[in-house]
Design a protein around this motif. Structure first.
Motif, PDB file in Angstrom:
ATOM      1  N   LYS A  75       0.840  -1.205   0.000  1.00 39.01           N
ATOM      2  CA  LYS A  75       0.000   0.000   0.000  1.00 39.01           C
ATOM      3  C   LYS A  75       0.872   1.252   0.000  1.00 39.01           C
ATOM      4  CE  LYS A  75      -3.543   2.340   2.711  1.00 39.01           C
ATOM      5  NZ  LYS A  75      -4.284   2.360   3.960  1.00 39.01           N
ATOM      6  N   ASN A  76       1.924   1.253   0.791  1.00 40.49           N
ATOM      7  CA  ASN A  76       2.838   2.388   0.826  1.00 40.49           C
ATOM      8  C   ASN A  76       3.529   2.572  -0.521  1.00 40.49           C
ATOM      9  OD1 ASN A  76       2.190   2.873   3.473  1.00 40.49           O
ATOM     10  ND2 ASN A  76       4.025   1.924   4.309  1.00 40.49           N
ATOM     11  N   GLU A 121       1.034   4.102  -2.949  1.00 37.84           N
ATOM     12  CA  GLU A 121       0.847   5.525  -2.677  1.00 37.84           C
ATOM     13  C   GLU A 121       2.032   6.335  -3.170  1.00 37.84           C
ATOM     14  OE1 GLU A 121       0.145   5.672   1.511  1.00 37.84           O
ATOM     15  OE2 GLU A 121      -1.926   4.994   1.327  1.00 37.84           O
ATOM     16  N   LYS A 136       1.713   6.592  -6.976  1.00 33.54           N
ATOM     17  CA  LYS A 136       0.677   7.559  -7.363  1.00 33.54           C
ATOM     18  C   LYS A 136       1.159   8.989  -7.159  1.00 33.54           C
ATOM     19  CE  LYS A 136      -3.428   4.715  -6.569  1.00 33.54           C
ATOM     20  NZ  LYS A 136      -4.638   4.550  -5.748  1.00 33.54           N
TER      21      LYS A 136
END
Length: 87
Positions: free
Chosen positions: A59-60, A63, A66
């Motif tokens: 997830k990190n 992110e 993105k």
């Protein structure tokens, strides 16, 4: 053991304890206890921090990707608006 020799042992023990106090052994004991407590607390938090799951890591990373994509898009727009083909 006679009572006189017991009295000498007690007096000697008390003298040794007082001498150690004068030399600061008690203060060192307190400092060492404090360091031990601080170390245990930090090791617990460190070991908990290492237990980040793979999904959290992914997830990190997503992110971060993105964020980099949006920065690149902004950079492209700024470039085109300032130095693009129409300028």
């Amino acid at each position: 053991m006679s009572s006189a020799s017991r009295a000498w042992i007690v007096a000697t023990s008390i003298g040794v304890v007082e001498a150690l106090k004068d030399q600061g052994v008690c203060r060192w004991n307190s400092a060492l206890r404090s360091i031990q407590h601080h170390t245990k607390a930090n090791l617990r938090s460190y070991s908990q921090a290492k237990k980040i799951s793979a999904s959290q890591y992914s997830k990190n990373k997503l992110e971060d990707w993105k964020l980099k994509q949006s920065e690149e898009s902004l950079r492209t727009v700024m470039y085109l608006s300032c130095w693009g083909p129409n300028k």
